[in-house]
Design a protein around this motif. Structure first.
Motif, short mmCIF file in Angstrom:
data_model
loop_
_atom_site.label_atom_id
_atom_site.label_comp_id
_atom_site.label_asym_id
_atom_site.label_seq_id
_atom_site.Cartn_x
_atom_site.Cartn_y
_atom_site.Cartn_z
N UNK A 27 0.90 -1.35 2.95
CA UNK A 27 0.22 -1.10 1.68
C UNK A 27 -1.15 -0.45 1.80
N UNK A 28 -1.52 0.04 2.95
CA UNK A 28 -2.88 0.54 3.14
C UNK A 28 -3.17 1.75 2.24
N UNK A 29 -2.19 2.61 2.05
CA UNK A 29 -2.40 3.81 1.23
C UNK A 29 -2.57 3.48 -0.25
N UNK A 30 -2.03 2.37 -0.69
CA UNK A 30 -2.05 2.02 -2.11
C UNK A 30 -3.13 1.01 -2.47
N UNK A 31 -4.01 0.67 -1.54
CA UNK A 31 -5.02 -0.35 -1.83
C UNK A 31 -6.06 0.17 -2.81
N UNK A 32 -6.38 -0.67 -3.78
CA UNK A 32 -7.45 -0.36 -4.73
C UNK A 32 -8.73 -0.99 -4.19
N UNK A 33 -9.77 -0.92 -4.99
CA UNK A 33 -11.04 -1.54 -4.60
C UNK A 33 -10.86 -3.05 -4.42
N UNK A 34 -10.10 -3.66 -5.28
CA UNK A 34 -9.84 -5.09 -5.19
C UNK A 34 -8.95 -5.41 -3.98
N UNK A 35 -8.05 -4.52 -3.68
CA UNK A 35 -7.19 -4.71 -2.51
C UNK A 35 -7.98 -4.66 -1.22
#
Length: 65
Positions: A27-35
């Motif tokens: 999921x590294x490519x889809x991480x948001x600021x919260x992620x």
């Protein structure tokens, strides 16, 4: 008591590193600021539990007299 703390810290550390690797691998490519905040929090918790395990390690592996 130190043995129990060592084993609990080691088990929690194992589960945290598995979770961190899973997040980075999939999921590294889809991480948001919260992620990213969640990932940093997981890494901090991993470091804390590894330090606890390393501190209590000496008492577990040394023979008691």
């Amino acid at each position: 008591m130190k043995k129990i703390i060592f084993y609990i810290a080691a088990i929690v550390s194992f589960f945290l590193i598995v979770n961190i690797i899973k997040i980075i691998a999939t999921d590294f490519n889809r991480l948001t600021e919260y992620g990213f905040g969640y990932l940093v929090g997981q890494i901090i918790l991993f470091v804390v539990f590894i330090v606890i395990a390393l501190i209590t390690r000496k008492s577990v592996f040394t023979p008691e007299t």
